[in-house]
Write an enzyme that holds these catalytic residues in place. Structure first.
Site, PDB file in Angstrom:
ATOM      1  CD  GLN A  39      44.904 -10.703   8.172  1.00  0.00           C
ATOM      2  OE1 GLN A  39      45.564 -11.132   6.862  1.00  0.00           O
ATOM      3  NE2 GLN A  39      45.330  -9.403   7.902  1.00  0.00           N
ATOM      4  NE  ARG A  41      49.654 -11.608   5.911  1.00  0.00           N
ATOM      5  CZ  ARG A  41      49.066 -10.225   6.203  1.00  0.00           C
ATOM      6  NH1 ARG A  41      49.304 -10.208   7.573  1.00  0.00           N
ATOM      7  NH2 ARG A  41      49.164  -9.662   4.865  1.00  0.00           N
ATOM      8  N   GLY A  60      60.467   5.877  11.195  1.00  0.00           N
ATOM      9  CA  GLY A  60      59.502   6.355  11.720  1.00  0.00           C
ATOM     10  C   GLY A  60      57.715   5.190  10.316  1.00  0.00           C
ATOM     11  N   GLY A  79      47.092  -2.497   7.356  1.00  0.00           N
ATOM     12  CA  GLY A  79      48.739  -2.141   8.197  1.00  0.00           C
ATOM     13  C   GLY A  79      48.751  -2.763   8.973  1.00  0.00           C
ATOM     14  CD  GLU A  80      47.199  -8.428  11.876  1.00  0.00           C
ATOM     15  OE1 GLU A  80      47.972  -9.350  12.544  1.00  0.00           O
ATOM     16  OE2 GLU A  80      46.581  -8.904  11.302  1.00  0.00           O
ATOM     17  NE  ARG A  81      52.997  -8.663   5.606  1.00  0.00           N
ATOM     18  CZ  ARG A  81      53.936  -9.570   5.799  1.00  0.00           C
ATOM     19  NH1 ARG A  81      54.797  -9.855   6.921  1.00  0.00           N
ATOM     20  NH2 ARG A  81      53.723 -10.843   4.936  1.00  0.00           N
ATOM     21  NE  ARG A  82      52.087   0.324   6.848  1.00  0.00           N
ATOM     22  CZ  ARG A  82      50.377  -0.163   6.554  1.00  0.00           C
ATOM     23  NH1 ARG A  82      50.663   2.004   6.496  1.00  0.00           N
ATOM     24  NH2 ARG A  82      50.230   0.032   5.469  1.00  0.00           N
ATOM     25  CD  GLU A 113      44.424  -4.783   1.295  1.00  0.00           C
ATOM     26  OE1 GLU A 113      44.230  -4.973   2.396  1.00  0.00           O
ATOM     27  OE2 GLU A 113      44.690  -3.948   1.098  1.00  0.00           O
ATOM     28  NE  ARG A 117      48.002  -5.594  -0.482  1.00  0.00           N
ATOM     29  CZ  ARG A 117      47.468  -4.760   0.225  1.00  0.00           C
ATOM     30  NH1 ARG A 117      48.092  -5.153   1.557  1.00  0.00           N
ATOM     31  NH2 ARG A 117      47.277  -3.411  -0.292  1.00  0.00           N
TER      32      ARG A 117
END
Length: 287
Positions: A39, A41, A60, A79-82, A113, A117
Site C-alpha cells: 500500500q 498511501r 454496518g 477496503g483499508e479505509r473500512r 488503483e 483514484r
C-alpha cells in the site's frame, strides 16, 4: 482475476477488487486482518475517515473487503479505509471476500488503483511510480501509458525523490506544494535548498515568490563566477533546455562555447538510454 503484469490493462485490476452478487462472503476476526504490504498511501484524511466511521456505526459494513489468505491471517487487497474505521469503532468481525493474489498482483492493485483514484499526496505518487518501474522493469514512457498519464507528468513526480528527505516530508504534509518542490530543484547546494524550503514554509510564500528567490540566487552566483570578459548565457538557451527536458523527461544541459556547443542528456539506466535512443529515432533525429 488481475493479470500478473501490467500488460492486460487497468480493467482487469479493478474487476479483481470488485465484489459482485454471488461472491461468497465470510466474516473474519479484525485481529486477523493486515493492510496490503504494498500500500503506497501512508496518510488517510481524518475527516473522510470520520464520515466512514459514522456511516458504519449506522449501517454496518455494506461492502465486504477483498482479502487474500496469508501465513498469518489475511491481507487486505481492497477496503483499508473500512478496516481502519471498523477498528476505530471496535468491531470484532468484518465481512470479506477471499480471493487468490500473487505478490505481484498485490503490488499492481495497491499502486495502480490508488494512482487512478488520485487520493495520494505527491510524494506517495512519486514513490508509487518508482516502485512500479523498479518492480516491473519498465521505462517512464511505458509507465505513463499504463497509468494513463503523460510522460512529463510521470517524470516530474519522479524528480521529487531527488529532493532532500525533509523537503519530501513537507510536500507530503502539504506545507509545500509540488510547485514549490519543482522550484527548489534548481538549487544544487543542499544546505541552501533546505534554508529556502524552511523560509518558504515559515513565510507561506507562493510558488512565484520562491521562484523569484531562486532566480535571484542564481543571478548573484553567476555574477560572482563570471570571469572578466566572459559573456552571460543567452536566456534563449534556458528556454531550449526546458523544451528538451519536457521532450525527453530527463535533465538536459546546453553548454555554450566560443565557436561551438554541446547538448548533454542525462540517463540513469540502460533502459533509460534505450528509451532516449528510441525517441530520437522515432523523431528522425538519428538515422
Amino acid at each position: 482475476m488481475a493479470s500478473k503484469g501490467l500488460g492486460k490493462g487497468l480493467s482487469a485490476v479493478f474487476s479483481s477488487t470488485t465484489v459482485e452478487d454471488g461472491d461468497a462472503v465470510d466474516e473474519v476476526s479484525i485481529d486477523e486482518l493486515r493492510p496490503n504490504p504494498y500500500q503506497p498511501r501512508k496518510q488517510f484524511d481524518p475527516s473522510t475517515l470520520e464520515e466512514l466511521v459514522s456511516s458504519i456505526k449506522e449501517h454496518g459494513i455494506v461492502q465486504p473487503l477483498v482479502v487474500r489468505k496469508s501465513i498469518r491471517g489475511y491481507e487486505i487487497v481492497a477496503g483499508e479505509r473500512r478496516y481502519r474505521a471498523a477498528k476505530e469503532i471496535g468491531l470484532s468481525g468484518i465481512p470479506v471476500v477471499i480471493r487468490e493474489f500473487s505478490d505481484e498482483q498485490m503490488m499492481e492493485i495497491a499502486l495502480i488503483e490508488n494512482l487512478q483514484r488520485d487520493d495520494l499526496n505527491a510524494i506517495e505518487i512519486a514513490n508509487a511510480y518508482k516502485k512500479l518501474m523498479d518492480h516491473f522493469s519498465i521505462t517512464q514512457e511505458e509507465l505513463s501509458q499504463k497509468v494513463g498519464k503523460s510522460r512529463p507528468h510521470v517524470a516530474n513526480f519522479l524528480r521529487l525523490l531527488q529532493l532532500p528527505e525533509p523537503v519530501q516530508e513537507s510536500v507530503s504534509r502539504g506545507t509545500l506544494s509540488m510547485g514549490h518542490a519543482r522550484a527548489l530543484r534548481g538549487i544544487k547546494d543542499r544546505d541552501l535548498l533546505l534554508k529556502l524550503a524552511k523560509k518558504a514554509e515559515k513565510e507561506k510564500a507562493s510558488v512565484r515568490q520562491l521562484e523569484e528567490w531562486v532566480q535571484k540566487i542564481g543571478e548573484s552566483r553567476s555574477k560572482k563566477k563570471k570571469k572578466p570578459g566572459q559573456r552571460s548565457k543567452d536566456p534563449a538557451f534556458k528556454r531550449y533546455e526546458d523544451m528538451l527536458q519536457e521532450t525527453f523527461s530527463t535533465p538536459v544541459r546546453i553548454r555554450q562555447g566560443r565557436r561551438k556547443g554541446r547538448i548533454e542528456i542525462e540517463y540513469f539506466s540502460q533502459r533509460e538510454l534505450e528509451r532516449l535512443i528510441e525517441l530520437l529515432q522515432r523523431d528522425q533525429i538519428l538515422d
